[in-house]
Design a protein around this motif. Structure first.
Motif, short mmCIF file in Angstrom:
data_model
loop_
_atom_site.label_atom_id
_atom_site.label_comp_id
_atom_site.label_asym_id
_atom_site.label_seq_id
_atom_site.Cartn_x
_atom_site.Cartn_y
_atom_site.Cartn_z
N VAL A 185 4.13 -2.42 6.69
CA VAL A 185 4.79 -1.50 5.77
C VAL A 185 3.77 -0.82 4.85
N TYR A 194 5.52 0.81 10.27
CA TYR A 194 6.18 1.81 9.41
C TYR A 194 7.58 2.18 9.91
N ASP A 205 2.25 -5.64 3.66
CA ASP A 205 2.21 -4.37 2.94
C ASP A 205 0.80 -3.80 2.95
N TYR A 206 0.71 -2.47 3.00
CA TYR A 206 -0.57 -1.77 3.03
C TYR A 206 -0.57 -0.79 1.86
N GLN A 227 11.82 -0.22 0.46
CA GLN A 227 10.87 -1.30 0.70
C GLN A 227 11.27 -2.56 -0.08
N HIS A 235 12.18 -6.36 1.44
CA HIS A 235 11.62 -7.64 0.99
C HIS A 235 12.72 -8.57 0.50
N THR A 291 2.88 1.21 1.66
CA THR A 291 3.65 1.29 0.42
C THR A 291 3.90 2.72 -0.04
#
Length: 232
Positions: A166, A144, A195-196, A178, A182, A168
């Motif tokens: 990361v 994070y 991503d989470y 974010q 990417h 979301t």
């Protein structure tokens, strides 16, 4: 249990404190653990201890030492949270990267451990990105990370593996930031982004209300495999 040591600055004119956890035998590699804004608190010391238990030399330097030594704050206490933010706002990140370089040099020279990785959380996640772009660290992981979208002009300098975790729904990293990460990093062969979905900042903290056990364990497993592959 670890010990507190002092590491010479990059310039060699001063020294800064660090918590060092050593494995039972010869370290298979070293991992620098970079704190959140809350200092080298029990959660960060536990992360260092856990890496030592897995066979690594773990070094958690005190990032804010130029302001004060021994900072140890609790994210769940509002007054201490605000104190931590003030320390972060006063921090010189460029000087902090030189401290990372000094720590790498100390690990390789004084401790005799050649392969060095870095894992950082929150503010430390930003440092992980900076280390990947500005130092010869062997591998870096950021949880994070905050502010990477503002440093994408450095992405071309990343020549060693970097992994980013990361969430979301991170309140400190909005969707547009974010998306920029990417867009700026997905084509970089050295960078992996996980991503989470739906998770917020601090989901892998060792203690406190922010932790999500399932996601933290998944991210940590990915980190374990990443370091095993890149610090061998």
């Amino acid at each position: 249990m670890g010990e507190k040591v002092r590491i010479p600055t990059f310039e060699g004119d001063k020294s800064f404190p660090a918590y060092v956890a050593r494995p039972a035998g010869t370290p298979k590699a070293a991992i620098i653990v970079v704190q959140e804004v809350f200092g080298v608190n029990p959660g960060i010391r536990k992360k260092a201890d856990d890496w030592a238990a897995k066979g690594y030399l773990a070094v958690a330097l005190e990032v804010f030492w130029r302001q004060a030594e021994g900072i140890d704050l609790d994210s769940d206490i509002p007054e201490e949270f605000q104190q931590a933010i003030r320390h972060m706002l006063a921090h010189d990140f460029d000087a902090g990267v030189r401290d990372i370089e000094a720590t790498i040099r100390w690990i390789r020279g004084t401790e005799g451990v050649a392969k060095v990785g870095l894992v950082g959380f929150c503010m430390g996640g930003k440092v992980a990105y900076q280390a990947a772009a500005r130092t010869d660290i062997d591998a870096s992981v950021g949880y994070y990370a905050v502010g990477i979208d503002q440093m994408l002009n450095e992405a071309h300098a990343i020549a060693r593996p970097l992994m980013l975790h990361v969430p979301t729904a991170d309140g400190f990293v909005p969707p547009e930031a974010q998306a920029a990460m990417h867009a700026g990093l997905d084509d970089n062969a050295h960078v992996t982004i996980h991503d989470y979905a739906g998770l917020d900042h601090g989901f892998a903290a060792e203690h406190g209300v922010r932790r999500n056990d399932v996601a933290a364990q998944l991210a940590d497993q990915r980190t374990d495999k990443f370091f095993a592959a890149n610090l061998a």
